[in-house]
Design a protein around this motif. Structure first.
Motif, PDB file in Angstrom:
ATOM      1  N   ALA A  51       0.839  -1.209   0.000  1.00 17.07           N
ATOM      2  CA  ALA A  51       0.000   0.000   0.000  1.00 17.07           C
ATOM      3  C   ALA A  51       0.868   1.252   0.000  1.00 17.07           C
ATOM      4  N   ILE A  52       1.968   1.217   0.750  1.00 18.04           N
ATOM      5  CA  ILE A  52       2.868   2.376   0.813  1.00 18.04           C
ATOM      6  C   ILE A  52       3.530   2.591  -0.550  1.00 18.04           C
ATOM      7  N   ILE A  53       3.985   1.503  -1.161  1.00 18.29           N
ATOM      8  CA  ILE A  53       4.606   1.631  -2.477  1.00 18.29           C
ATOM      9  C   ILE A  53       3.603   2.160  -3.494  1.00 18.29           C
ATOM     10  N   ARG A  54       2.390   1.637  -3.434  1.00 17.61           N
ATOM     11  CA  ARG A  54       1.338   2.111  -4.346  1.00 17.61           C
ATOM     12  C   ARG A  54       1.121   3.610  -4.186  1.00 17.61           C
ATOM     13  N   SER A  55       1.091   4.090  -2.961  1.00 20.35           N
ATOM     14  CA  SER A  55       0.824   5.523  -2.791  1.00 20.35           C
ATOM     15  C   SER A  55       2.026   6.379  -3.173  1.00 20.35           C
ATOM     16  N   ILE A  56       3.241   5.870  -2.967  1.00 18.06           N
ATOM     17  CA  ILE A  56       4.412   6.649  -3.417  1.00 18.06           C
ATOM     18  C   ILE A  56       4.426   6.739  -4.944  1.00 18.06           C
ATOM     19  N   VAL A  57       4.067   5.622  -5.609  1.00 14.81           N
ATOM     20  CA  VAL A  57       4.023   5.637  -7.075  1.00 14.81           C
ATOM     21  C   VAL A  57       2.987   6.655  -7.562  1.00 14.81           C
ATOM     22  N   SER A  58       1.828   6.686  -6.923  1.00 19.80           N
ATOM     23  CA  SER A  58       0.815   7.614  -7.413  1.00 19.80           C
ATOM     24  C   SER A  58       1.196   9.061  -7.089  1.00 19.80           C
ATOM     25  N   LEU A  59       1.845   9.250  -5.955  1.00 18.74           N
ATOM     26  CA  LEU A  59       2.386  10.574  -5.624  1.00 18.74           C
ATOM     27  C   LEU A  59       3.387  11.011  -6.701  1.00 18.74           C
ATOM     28  N   GLY A  60       4.268  10.099  -7.072  1.00 20.84           N
ATOM     29  CA  GLY A  60       5.286  10.393  -8.078  1.00 20.84           C
ATOM     30  C   GLY A  60       4.672  10.740  -9.421  1.00 20.84           C
ATOM     31  N   LYS A  61       3.648   9.967  -9.819  1.00 17.91           N
ATOM     32  CA  LYS A  61       2.986  10.250 -11.099  1.00 17.91           C
ATOM     33  C   LYS A  61       2.355  11.636 -11.057  1.00 17.91           C
ATOM     34  N   GLY A  62       1.709  11.945  -9.907  1.00 17.52           N
ATOM     35  CA  GLY A  62       1.076  13.253  -9.742  1.00 17.52           C
ATOM     36  C   GLY A  62       2.079  14.389  -9.829  1.00 17.52           C
ATOM     37  N   LEU A  63       3.261  14.157  -9.313  1.00 18.31           N
ATOM     38  CA  LEU A  63       4.295  15.193  -9.325  1.00 18.31           C
ATOM     39  C   LEU A  63       5.099  15.180 -10.625  1.00 18.31           C
ATOM     40  N   GLY A  64       4.887  14.143 -11.429  1.00 19.18           N
ATOM     41  CA  GLY A  64       5.618  14.041 -12.692  1.00 19.18           C
ATOM     42  C   GLY A  64       7.080  13.678 -12.521  1.00 19.18           C
ATOM     43  N   VAL A  65       7.383  12.885 -11.496  1.00 16.21           N
ATOM     44  CA  VAL A  65       8.775  12.472 -11.295  1.00 16.21           C
ATOM     45  C   VAL A  65       8.919  10.957 -11.485  1.00 16.21           C
ATOM     46  N   THR A  66      10.137  10.525 -11.766  1.00 16.22           N
ATOM     47  CA  THR A  66      10.436   9.102 -11.923  1.00 16.22           C
ATOM     48  C   THR A  66      10.437   8.415 -10.561  1.00 16.22           C
ATOM     49  N   ILE A  67       9.907   7.175 -10.522  1.00 14.44           N
ATOM     50  CA  ILE A  67       9.930   6.404  -9.276  1.00 14.44           C
ATOM     51  C   ILE A  67      10.857   5.201  -9.438  1.00 14.44           C
ATOM     52  N   THR A  68      11.860   5.149  -8.560  1.00 16.10           N
ATOM     53  CA  THR A  68      12.822   4.048  -8.564  1.00 16.10           C
ATOM     54  C   THR A  68      12.690   3.264  -7.261  1.00 16.10           C
ATOM     55  N   ALA A  69      12.697   1.937  -7.352  1.00 15.61           N
ATOM     56  CA  ALA A  69      12.677   1.114  -6.131  1.00 15.61           C
ATOM     57  C   ALA A  69      14.082   0.622  -5.850  1.00 15.61           C
ATOM     58  N   GLU A  70      14.536   0.780  -4.608  1.00  9.64           N
ATOM     59  CA  GLU A  70      15.871   0.329  -4.211  1.00  9.64           C
ATOM     60  C   GLU A  70      15.808  -1.073  -3.615  1.00  9.64           C
ATOM     61  N   GLY A  71      16.896  -1.781  -3.709  1.00 12.53           N
ATOM     62  CA  GLY A  71      17.006  -3.061  -3.001  1.00 12.53           C
ATOM     63  C   GLY A  71      16.145  -4.179  -3.558  1.00 12.53           C
ATOM     64  N   VAL A  72      15.976  -4.220  -4.891  1.00 14.86           N
ATOM     65  CA  VAL A  72      15.190  -5.298  -5.509  1.00 14.86           C
ATOM     66  C   VAL A  72      16.044  -6.566  -5.540  1.00 14.86           C
ATOM     67  N   GLU A  73      15.592  -7.587  -4.821  1.00  8.83           N
ATOM     68  CA  GLU A  73      16.386  -8.815  -4.704  1.00  8.83           C
ATOM     69  C   GLU A  73      15.745 -10.033  -5.339  1.00  8.83           C
ATOM     70  N   THR A  74      14.422 -10.035  -5.462  1.00 11.04           N
ATOM     71  CA  THR A  74      13.749 -11.248  -5.950  1.00 11.04           C
ATOM     72  C   THR A  74      12.825 -10.955  -7.137  1.00 11.04           C
ATOM     73  N   GLU A  75      12.547 -12.024  -7.904  1.00  8.13           N
ATOM     74  CA  GLU A  75      11.611 -11.924  -9.028  1.00  8.13           C
ATOM     75  C   GLU A  75      10.228 -11.507  -8.534  1.00  8.13           C
ATOM     76  N   ALA A  76       9.843 -12.008  -7.357  1.00 11.41           N
ATOM     77  CA  ALA A  76       8.520 -11.684  -6.802  1.00 11.41           C
ATOM     78  C   ALA A  76       8.420 -10.181  -6.533  1.00 11.41           C
ATOM     79  N   GLU A  77       9.489  -9.615  -5.964  1.00 11.05           N
ATOM     80  CA  GLU A  77       9.498  -8.164  -5.712  1.00 11.05           C
ATOM     81  C   GLU A  77       9.418  -7.407  -7.029  1.00 11.05           C
TER      82      GLU A  77
END
Ligand code: C2E
Ligand code: MG
Ligand code: MG
Ligand code: MG
Length: 284
Positions: free
Chosen positions: A214-240
């Motif tokens: 839910a937190i990631i979803r809201s950061i992504v929508s915040l980012g889209k609203g602000l027109g900025v790129t969203i990068t996720a750090e620490g991606v370790e698994t295919e599931a993530e």
């Protein structure tokens, strides 16, 4: 009895504090030396576009090859560098080296460099960045500067002016470790930036709890609203990865794609990935 116990405990803590202070002092002395002798190097970790699987850039992460201790982790010496002011020369040499390395990469590949809040207080950050660009010949649009929310806590007019001036050069600003710092979002209105990097703690919790998603979803929508790129750090698994894709995250960074590598390996890494063109699998 109680009294002597208390005294014993106190002596114990005193000794522990002493050991800690001594080890920091040792790091300080050796770090000063390492800076002087130019042994610190950036290693580079890939930033990957999640829809195409292509590398968009690399984050420069400082590495200290230590004669006795192997590679010392920045988690150990960045705090010491910040307490002692050594972060200024360290930050300056990382910037110069990163620009010199990046200029040898393909023209559409960016380099991201971490900045400490102290570098903003030094008063000459703008000229240090300008010089690093000029000296290397790297186009400003290929440089990304990573700052953290703590920088914005100060609500300093000087910091704001410097950020605007850096952006006017054409340099991009990223908000690193997003979600771990200041809880008020009001600063997002007044501070100019181009990218939000979701802290890896949220990515780590993705499998474990629905709140993280839910937190990631809201950061992504915040980012889209602000027109900025969203990068996720620490991606370790295919599931993530598939979850982040589903949430509409733009970019990822993590051990799943690649760990940080020396510059000598970057060109061949890019060549290999471009050879398979469009393939997502960036093998670590
Ligand atoms: P950061 O800027 O948030 O950098 C990301 C850190 O996460 C790096 O740790 C990276 O190696 C690690 N990481 C990347 N992918 C994964 C993953 O999939 N799983 C896990 N568990 N970790 C991952 P590193 O290199 O140890 O750096 C730690 C921190 O030290 C950085 O966090 C940054 O705040 C600081 N730092 C590093 N280099 C510099 C520098 O040149 N200047 C300044 N001011 N700070 C630096
Ligand atoms: Mg960073
Ligand atoms: Mg980070
Ligand atoms: Mg971090």
């Amino acid at each position: 009895r109680a009294k002597s116990d208390a005294r014993g405990t106190f002596a114990f803590f005193e000794a522990a504090l002493d050991a800690k202070a001594q080890s920091r002092r040792k790091i300080e002395v050796e770090l000063r030396d390492a800076i002087q002798n130019d042994v610190l190097r950036p290693f580079y970790q890939a930033l990957v576009d999640l829809s195409s699987g292509r590398i968009t850039g690399f984050e420069a992460l400082v590495r200290w090859p230590h004669p006795e201790r192997g590679m010392v982790s920045p988690a150990e010496f960045i705090p010491v560098a910040e307490d002692t002011g050594l972060i200024n020369p360290l930050g300056g040499l990382m910037l110069r080296r990163a620009c010199l390395d990046a200029v040898t990469w393909p023209d559409d590949v960016r380099v991201a460099v971490n900045l400490s809040p102290l570098q903003f207080r030094s008063g000459n950050l703008l000229s240090i960045v300008t010089d690093a660009l000029k000296h290397s010949g790297l186009p400003p649009r290929r440089l990304e500067l990573e700052i953290t929310e703590t920088l914005l806590l100060e609500k300093s007019a000087q910091v704001l002016a410097t950020l605007h001036a850096l952006r006017a050069l054409g340099v991009r600003i990223s908000m690193d470790d997003f979600g771990t710092g200041y809880s008020s979002l009001s600063y997002l209105r007044s501070f100019p930036f181009d990218k939000i990097k979701i802290d890896q703690s949220f990515v780590r919790d993705l499998g474990a709890n629905r709140e993280a998603q839910a937190i990631i979803r809201s950061i992504v929508s915040l980012g889209k609203g602000l027109g900025v790129t969203i990068t996720a750090e620490g991606v370790e698994t295919e599931a993530e990865l598939s979850c982040l894709r589903a949430e509409g995250c733009d970019e990822g960074q993590g051990f799943l794609f690649s760990k940080a590598r020396p510059n000598a390996e970057i060109i061949s890494l890019l060549a290999a990935q471009r050879g398979i063109d469009g393939d997502t699998a960036l093998v670590a």
